[in-house]
Design a protein around this motif. Structure first.
Motif: not given
Length: 274
Positions: A8-13, A16-18
């Motif tokens: 899931n690209k959204n969960s990965f990003s 990464k942001r956190i």
């Protein structure tokens, strides 16, 4: 049989942001701790090097100590009175009013006297030091000192450091006395404890270690207040708004470090002196 794994690209990003935010915060913490440590080392280095600016030290002692007496007196007096009243609420159930005096004395000398005085000084004097040095920083007065071959730490930080190291323990002793007097007024004139009984139960249980533990705390609180306030002031930038941010940060950080160090020293003295 093949297994498909979908990322899931959204969960990965989001992860990464956190991680990026946490890493940034950690680096800020390391940078802040390093800056505080460097300023502390420079201050200790410049203290024994002449000339000792006695006049400036005396002026700072007057600002820190004498000007803080009214608010320290008021808060310490009411704290002692509230301690006596609150403890009387429970002690009277067991007919143990005589122990109110020792409870107030121990609480003021070991904990409340040093901590409340340090918080008062951090809020009043620490904020003033940060605002003063921050204004000098944003108006480039500190840079002007450096161009005149004058070390800013020696000229600005050392006098405030020495003054705080002298005056905060003295203010702590004064706060202890006023707080005990506040408990005395409630115990004698409200709870009808005799004067001789109250004084006996105040001074007999007290030992030198009870006073010294509070004074040792006040020395470290003085270091925290001075170094944090001076560091925040000397790194201020961005005009009046930046000075305001530095002043707020100085008070908040000083309060947190004072409470945290008080917890540490209380636990240390408990296991060492029991």
């Amino acid at each position: 049989m093949s297994i498909k794994i979908n990322f899931n690209k959204n969960s990965f990003s989001g992860t990464k942001r956190i991680a990026s935010i946490l890493g940034h915060r950690f680096m800020e913490f390391v940078h802040y701790t390093g800056g505080i440590s460097v300023l502390m080392g420079e201050t200790l280095f410049w203290i024994p090097i002449p000339p000792l600016r006695r006049r400036q030290i005396i002026e700072q002692m007057a600002k820190i100590g004498v000007d803080s007496l009214p608010i320290v007196s008021l808060i310490s007096l009411f704290t002692g009175m509230v301690l006596a009243l609150q403890s009387a609420y429970q002690m009277q159930r067991f007919s143990a009013e005589m122990y109110i005096a020792s409870l107030v004395a121990f609480s003021m000398t070991r904990e409340l006297g040093p901590v409340l005085t340090a918080l008062i000084v951090a809020g009043r004097v620490g904020a003033s030091i940060t605002a003063e040095l921050g204004t000098m920083k944003v108006t480039e007065q500190i840079d002007a000192l450096e161009t005149l071959a004058t070390n800013p730490v020696k000229y600005l930080v050392v006098p405030r450091f020495i003054a705080l190291m002298i005056m905060l323990p003295l203010l702590t002793i004064y706060a202890d006395i006023i707080g005990i007097f506040g408990g005395y007024t409630i115990g004698v004139y409200k709870l009808n404890i005799s004067h001789s009984m109250y004084m006996k139960n105040t001074w007999n249980p007290l030992k030198y270690k009870d006073l010294f533990t509070g004074l040792i705390k006040s020395f470290f609180f003085a270091i925290i207040i001075c170094i944090v306030a001076c560091y925040e002031g000397m790194k201020a930038e961005g005009g009046a708004e930046g000075v305001g941010r530095s002043t707020t940060s100085s008070v908040v950080v000083s309060f947190i470090l004072i409470i945290a160090s008080d917890c540490f020293f209380t636990a240390l003295f408990y296991f060492v002196t029991r």
